[in-house]
Design an enzyme around this catalytic site. Sequence first.
Site: not given
Ligand code: AMP
Length: 143
Positions: A106, A108
């Site tokens: 993903h 951001h």
């Molecule tokens: P990363 O730490 O780069 O893997 O980012 C994962 C992101 O997903 C974090 O910014 C979390 O806040 C976000 N996240 C986790 N669970 C969910 C969810 N169910 N819906 C939307 N965002 C989420």
Amino acid sequence: MSIDGIYDQNNIFKKIIRGEAPAIKVYEDDKHLAFMDIFPESRGHTLVIPKVDSRNYLDLPADVIGEYMFVVQKVARAVCNALSPDGVRIMQYNGEEATQTVFHVHFHIVPCYRGIPLTAHAKGAASRAELEEIAARIRQHIS
Ligand code: AMP
């Protein structure tokens, strides 16, 4: 979790793709999905994922990268046009040591506002009503 490994079919983003977990979506097509981060680092923090099973950017098939990056730019433009931040971070992490917490690739999109520090990564949930309101604005600016 290291950079290498097996793709977990039950990670939260795969569940969102399958419609088994909720998401506040701002964009979707047959190969991509963009939705609000529920623990936002700033107002408008949005995530953009491809639907292909990839743990991170390093194992993403090369032939999906071009279109995926186009969608990341499209969503980032919509976020900026909707919310008028003073800057925007477009970030991507690979492996636990790099602070990746969800093992489906993903990007951001984190708007930055002058004088307002970002909040901590993946902590502190936003209210659903606020996220819905921001998402509605972003959707209006998707081209
Ligand atoms: P990363 O730490 O780069 O893997 O980012 C994962 C992101 O997903 C974090 O910014 C979390 O806040 C976000 N996240 C986790 N669970 C969910 C969810 N169910 N819906 C939307 N965002 C989420």
